[in-house]
Scaffold this motif. Structure first.
Motif, PDB file in Angstrom:
ATOM      1  N   ARG A  38       0.408  -0.770   0.381  1.00  0.00           N
ATOM      2  CA  ARG A  38       0.081  -0.214   0.049  1.00  0.00           C
ATOM      3  C   ARG A  38       0.978   1.288  -0.450  1.00  0.00           C
ATOM      4  O   ARG A  38       2.241   1.128   0.646  1.00  0.00           O
ATOM      5  N   GLN A  39       0.701   2.543  -0.578  1.00  0.00           N
ATOM      6  CA  GLN A  39       0.973   3.494  -0.260  1.00  0.00           C
ATOM      7  C   GLN A  39      -0.141   4.127  -0.357  1.00  0.00           C
ATOM      8  O   GLN A  39      -1.009   5.423  -1.554  1.00  0.00           O
ATOM      9  N   ALA A  40      -0.064   5.350   0.921  1.00  0.00           N
ATOM     10  CA  ALA A  40       0.008   6.388   1.014  1.00  0.00           C
ATOM     11  C   ALA A  40       0.551   7.512   0.460  1.00  0.00           C
ATOM     12  O   ALA A  40       1.340   7.807   0.424  1.00  0.00           O
ATOM     13  N   SER A  41      -0.506   8.660   0.400  1.00  0.00           N
ATOM     14  CA  SER A  41       0.053  10.228   0.109  1.00  0.00           C
ATOM     15  C   SER A  41       1.167  10.383   0.835  1.00  0.00           C
ATOM     16  O   SER A  41       1.219  10.521   1.656  1.00  0.00           O
ATOM     17  N   GLY A  42       1.821  10.493  -0.009  1.00  0.00           N
ATOM     18  CA  GLY A  42       3.207  11.043  -0.408  1.00  0.00           C
ATOM     19  C   GLY A  42       3.881  10.199   0.684  1.00  0.00           C
ATOM     20  O   GLY A  42       5.077  10.325   1.356  1.00  0.00           O
ATOM     21  N   ASN A  43       3.305   9.532   0.518  1.00  0.00           N
ATOM     22  CA  ASN A  43       4.509   8.333   1.350  1.00  0.00           C
ATOM     23  C   ASN A  43       5.069   6.886   0.625  1.00  0.00           C
ATOM     24  O   ASN A  43       4.714   7.212  -0.520  1.00  0.00           O
ATOM     25  N   GLU A  44       6.321   6.216   0.849  1.00  0.00           N
ATOM     26  CA  GLU A  44       6.713   5.381   0.417  1.00  0.00           C
ATOM     27  C   GLU A  44       5.436   4.154  -0.082  1.00  0.00           C
ATOM     28  O   GLU A  44       4.764   3.690   0.703  1.00  0.00           O
ATOM     29  N   VAL A  92      -3.541   3.473  -1.720  1.00  0.00           N
ATOM     30  CA  VAL A  92      -3.776   3.056  -2.281  1.00  0.00           C
ATOM     31  C   VAL A  92      -2.989   1.535  -2.286  1.00  0.00           C
ATOM     32  O   VAL A  92      -2.047   1.406  -1.488  1.00  0.00           O
ATOM     33  N   TYR A  93      -4.273   0.261  -2.801  1.00  0.00           N
ATOM     34  CA  TYR A  93      -3.180  -0.855  -2.546  1.00  0.00           C
ATOM     35  C   TYR A  93      -3.131  -1.644  -3.836  1.00  0.00           C
ATOM     36  O   TYR A  93      -4.006  -1.348  -4.683  1.00  0.00           O
ATOM     37  N   TYR A  94      -2.115  -2.001  -4.003  1.00  0.00           N
ATOM     38  CA  TYR A  94      -1.893  -2.838  -4.760  1.00  0.00           C
ATOM     39  C   TYR A  94      -1.218  -4.524  -4.676  1.00  0.00           C
ATOM     40  O   TYR A  94      -0.852  -4.685  -4.156  1.00  0.00           O
ATOM     41  N   PRO A 103      13.555 -11.051   1.415  1.00  0.00           N
ATOM     42  CA  PRO A 103      12.619 -11.802   2.236  1.00  0.00           C
ATOM     43  C   PRO A 103      10.887 -11.456   1.826  1.00  0.00           C
ATOM     44  O   PRO A 103       9.922 -11.767   1.630  1.00  0.00           O
ATOM     45  N   CYS A 104      10.929 -11.573   0.191  1.00  0.00           N
ATOM     46  CA  CYS A 104       9.034 -10.680  -0.665  1.00  0.00           C
ATOM     47  C   CYS A 104       9.217  -9.906   0.147  1.00  0.00           C
ATOM     48  O   CYS A 104       7.918 -10.240   0.499  1.00  0.00           O
ATOM     49  N   GLN A 105       9.719  -9.230   0.930  1.00  0.00           N
ATOM     50  CA  GLN A 105       8.734  -7.918   1.467  1.00  0.00           C
ATOM     51  C   GLN A 105       9.202  -6.740   1.078  1.00  0.00           C
ATOM     52  O   GLN A 105       9.146  -5.618   1.864  1.00  0.00           O
ATOM     53  N   GLN A 106      10.117  -6.432  -0.084  1.00  0.00           N
ATOM     54  CA  GLN A 106      10.691  -5.152  -0.679  1.00  0.00           C
ATOM     55  C   GLN A 106       9.683  -5.420  -2.012  1.00  0.00           C
ATOM     56  O   GLN A 106       9.634  -6.040  -2.490  1.00  0.00           O
ATOM     57  N   ALA A 107       9.101  -3.899  -2.421  1.00  0.00           N
ATOM     58  CA  ALA A 107       8.542  -3.647  -3.766  1.00  0.00           C
ATOM     59  C   ALA A 107       9.676  -3.976  -4.644  1.00  0.00           C
ATOM     60  O   ALA A 107       9.190  -4.636  -5.373  1.00  0.00           O
ATOM     61  N   ASN A 108      10.942  -3.882  -5.155  1.00  0.00           N
ATOM     62  CA  ASN A 108      11.652  -4.119  -5.998  1.00  0.00           C
ATOM     63  C   ASN A 108      12.237  -6.117  -5.589  1.00  0.00           C
ATOM     64  O   ASN A 108      12.833  -6.486  -6.868  1.00  0.00           O
TER      65      ASN A 108
END
Length: 123
Positions: A38-44, A92-94, A103-108
């Motif tokens: 998820r990404q809140a406005s203004g956040n990573e 926004v949820y992706y 460990p499958c916890q980072q976006a990249n």
């Protein structure tokens, strides 16, 4: 070609529930680790949780006990059930598919992404 499409976002009052769906076409879905970010406005973009091909789940502490990730391999779907929603869950949820790197916890760590769906929790 793998395509990922989220659905189910919307506006909900604090304390309410919402369910998100993620449809994956192409690729070997059954072998994929699937995740929600998820990404809140203004956040990573923030990792929320993931489910492996063997349905093992992992969640960040702030959603543990409130959010549940599941999958239906026959339908090529992943789900995020959200309970007791709070204003801080607004984002926004992706949906992300195919983890390439532990460990499958980072976006990249993930190969394929949906376009995102807005979740707004009113307080």
């Amino acid at each position: 070609q793998v395509q990922v499409v989220e659905s189910g976002g919307g506006l909900v009052q604090a304390g309410g529930s919402l369910s998100l769906s993620c449809a994956v076409s192409g690729g070997a879905f059954g072998s994929y680790t699937m995740a929600w970010f998820r990404q809140a406005s203004g956040n990573e973009r923030e990792f929320v949780g993931r489910i492996t091909s063997t349905a093992t789940t992992y969640y960040i502490d702030s959603v543990k006990g409130r959010f549940t990730i599941s999958r239906d391999d026959a339908k090529r779907m992943a789900y995020l059930q959200m309970e007791t929603l709070q204003a801080e869950d607004t984002a926004v949820y992706y949906c992300a598919a195919l983890c390439q790197r532990m460990p499958c916890q980072q976006a990249n760590d993930y190969e394929h992404w949906g376009q995102g769906t807005q979740v707004t929790v009113s307080s």
